[in-house]
Design a protein around this motif. Structure first.
Motif, mmCIF file in Angstrom:
data_model
loop_
_atom_site.group_PDB
_atom_site.id
_atom_site.type_symbol
_atom_site.label_atom_id
_atom_site.label_comp_id
_atom_site.label_asym_id
_atom_site.label_seq_id
_atom_site.Cartn_x
_atom_site.Cartn_y
_atom_site.Cartn_z
ATOM 1 N N ILE A 110 6.468 -3.959 28.865
ATOM 2 C CA ILE A 110 7.906 -4.028 29.122
ATOM 3 C C ILE A 110 8.590 -4.501 27.845
ATOM 4 O O ILE A 110 7.927 -4.994 26.934
ATOM 5 C CB ILE A 110 8.229 -4.971 30.305
ATOM 6 C CG1 ILE A 110 7.802 -6.412 30.014
ATOM 7 C CG2 ILE A 110 7.600 -4.469 31.594
ATOM 8 C CD1 ILE A 110 8.290 -7.417 31.032
ATOM 9 N N PRO A 111 9.909 -4.356 27.759
ATOM 10 C CA PRO A 111 10.605 -4.858 26.566
ATOM 11 C C PRO A 111 10.246 -6.319 26.302
ATOM 12 O O PRO A 111 10.220 -7.139 27.217
ATOM 13 C CB PRO A 111 12.078 -4.695 26.931
ATOM 14 C CG PRO A 111 12.100 -3.545 27.880
ATOM 15 C CD PRO A 111 10.826 -3.692 28.683
ATOM 16 N N SER A 133 10.589 -10.209 37.146
ATOM 17 C CA SER A 133 11.484 -9.389 37.979
ATOM 18 C C SER A 133 11.719 -8.022 37.333
ATOM 19 O O SER A 133 11.812 -7.016 38.035
ATOM 20 C CB SER A 133 12.803 -10.108 38.262
ATOM 21 O OG SER A 133 13.614 -10.167 37.125
ATOM 22 N N LEU A 134 11.775 -7.964 35.999
ATOM 23 C CA LEU A 134 11.911 -6.684 35.306
ATOM 24 C C LEU A 134 10.684 -5.819 35.547
ATOM 25 O O LEU A 134 10.798 -4.630 35.839
ATOM 26 C CB LEU A 134 12.134 -6.890 33.807
ATOM 27 C CG LEU A 134 12.193 -5.631 32.950
ATOM 28 C CD1 LEU A 134 13.356 -4.734 33.374
ATOM 29 C CD2 LEU A 134 12.305 -5.977 31.474
ATOM 30 N N ARG A 135 9.508 -6.407 35.451
ATOM 31 C CA ARG A 135 8.272 -5.656 35.683
ATOM 32 C C ARG A 135 8.230 -5.117 37.110
ATOM 33 O O ARG A 135 7.911 -3.956 37.336
ATOM 34 C CB ARG A 135 7.040 -6.511 35.411
ATOM 35 C CG ARG A 135 5.739 -5.735 35.602
ATOM 36 C CD ARG A 135 4.521 -6.495 35.160
ATOM 37 N NE ARG A 135 4.528 -6.879 33.774
ATOM 38 C CZ ARG A 135 4.259 -6.064 32.745
ATOM 39 N NH1 ARG A 135 3.988 -4.799 32.975
ATOM 40 N NH2 ARG A 135 4.269 -6.508 31.514
ATOM 41 N N GLN A 136 8.583 -5.938 38.092
ATOM 42 C CA GLN A 136 8.590 -5.497 39.491
ATOM 43 C C GLN A 136 9.600 -4.379 39.704
ATOM 44 O O GLN A 136 9.321 -3.404 40.404
ATOM 45 C CB GLN A 136 8.896 -6.668 40.424
ATOM 46 C CG GLN A 136 7.792 -7.689 40.492
ATOM 47 C CD GLN A 136 8.227 -8.942 41.240
ATOM 48 O OE1 GLN A 136 9.362 -9.082 41.658
ATOM 49 N NE2 GLN A 136 7.285 -9.871 41.406
ATOM 50 N N ALA A 141 10.761 1.455 40.269
ATOM 51 C CA ALA A 141 11.462 2.615 39.718
ATOM 52 C C ALA A 141 10.470 3.701 39.302
ATOM 53 O O ALA A 141 10.715 4.892 39.536
ATOM 54 C CB ALA A 141 12.322 2.202 38.525
ATOM 55 N N ARG A 142 9.351 3.317 38.712
ATOM 56 C CA ARG A 142 8.339 4.289 38.305
ATOM 57 C C ARG A 142 7.713 4.963 39.520
ATOM 58 O O ARG A 142 7.471 6.173 39.503
ATOM 59 C CB ARG A 142 7.263 3.598 37.455
ATOM 60 C CG ARG A 142 7.743 3.246 36.061
ATOM 61 C CD ARG A 142 6.832 2.247 35.363
ATOM 62 N NE ARG A 142 5.466 2.671 35.222
ATOM 63 C CZ ARG A 142 4.859 2.938 34.071
ATOM 64 N NH1 ARG A 142 5.521 2.845 32.943
ATOM 65 N NH2 ARG A 142 3.591 3.297 34.035
ATOM 66 N N GLN A 143 7.441 4.205 40.579
ATOM 67 C CA GLN A 143 6.866 4.795 41.785
ATOM 68 C C GLN A 143 7.837 5.793 42.415
ATOM 69 O O GLN A 143 7.440 6.882 42.810
ATOM 70 C CB GLN A 143 6.524 3.709 42.810
ATOM 71 C CG GLN A 143 5.319 2.897 42.452
ATOM 72 C CD GLN A 143 5.067 1.807 43.469
ATOM 73 O OE1 GLN A 143 5.920 0.960 43.715
ATOM 74 N NE2 GLN A 143 3.890 1.826 44.065
ATOM 75 N N GLU A 144 9.105 5.427 42.488
ATOM 76 C CA GLU A 144 10.107 6.319 43.081
ATOM 77 C C GLU A 144 10.308 7.551 42.203
ATOM 78 O O GLU A 144 10.425 8.664 42.710
ATOM 79 C CB GLU A 144 11.434 5.571 43.284
ATOM 80 C CG GLU A 144 12.473 6.356 44.019
ATOM 81 C CD GLU A 144 12.096 6.692 45.462
ATOM 82 O OE1 GLU A 144 12.527 7.765 45.935
ATOM 83 O OE2 GLU A 144 11.376 5.912 46.113
ATOM 84 N N THR A 145 10.320 7.370 40.893
ATOM 85 C CA THR A 145 10.469 8.503 39.974
ATOM 86 C C THR A 145 9.279 9.454 40.116
ATOM 87 O O THR A 145 9.466 10.672 40.166
ATOM 88 C CB THR A 145 10.573 8.003 38.518
ATOM 89 O OG1 THR A 145 11.699 7.111 38.416
ATOM 90 C CG2 THR A 145 10.763 9.144 37.549
#
Length: 180
Positions: A110-111, A133-136, A141-145
């Motif tokens: 992550i950044p 929280s960013l990682r979660q 978002a990756r799973q939905e994408t």
């Protein structure tokens, strides 16, 4: 011709982690992302719509925090397409779903992490709680994408991925990849 930017750059009342927007999106997957209106376009729909046009660009001017999320999701889609193209026999829709879901939840930078490829353009999270929280958020978002990408790849009903999507496997947006 300029690249296409996110229409969510001017959104008010959006949580920022570093300088990355945590935008709401429609999702059936549990996670910390705010829920978007089911009848409106969300950041994932926008990313899938802009992917093929933006993947042709080597340069991208970041105009806001939503563009940073757009970049991460476009690079993730590139990695997904490369993963599908890497198999000798085109995977079925079920196999592709399993493969991309595994890719979505695998450990990724992550950044702020030393091996994140675009650290020069992203601010690091202020503390460990924000980083978690960013990682979660990014996992969700990756799973939905990945789930929506599989729907688009196999929309024609032939059981094989669409050539109009897989032809972009060799293209690298900004000549970068999130791949490990």
């Amino acid at each position: 011709m300029p690249a296409y930017h996110s229409s969510f750059n001017e959104e008010a009342d959006v949580r920022l982690v570093g300088n990355l927007s945590l935008l709401p999106f429609k999702s059936k997957i549990r996670g910390p992302a705010p829920i978007a209106d089911p009848n409106s376009v969300d950041i994932i729909d926008e990313t899938l719509d802009l992917f093929r046009a933006n993947s042709l660009f080597r340069n991208f001017e970041i105009k806001g925090p939503a563009d940073r999320l757009l970049i991460i999701l476009i690079l993730f889609i590139s990695d997904c397409l490369a993963k599908i193209a890497a198999s000798r026999v085109p995977p079925s829709q079920i196999e592709a779903t399993k493969t991309l879901n595994t890719l979505a939840v695998d450990n990724f930078p992550i950044p702020g992490d030393a091996n994140f490829p675009l650290n020069a353009h992203y601010a690091t999270p202020a503390n460990r709680i924000e980083a978690d929280s960013l990682r979660q958020y990014l996992v969700q978002a990756r799973q939905e994408t990945a789930a929506r990408l599989v729907e688009k790849l196999y929309a024609d009903g032939t059981g094989k991925p669409s050539k109009w999507w897989t032809c972009f496997t060799k293209r690298r947006f900004m000549n970068r990849s999130l791949g490990n």
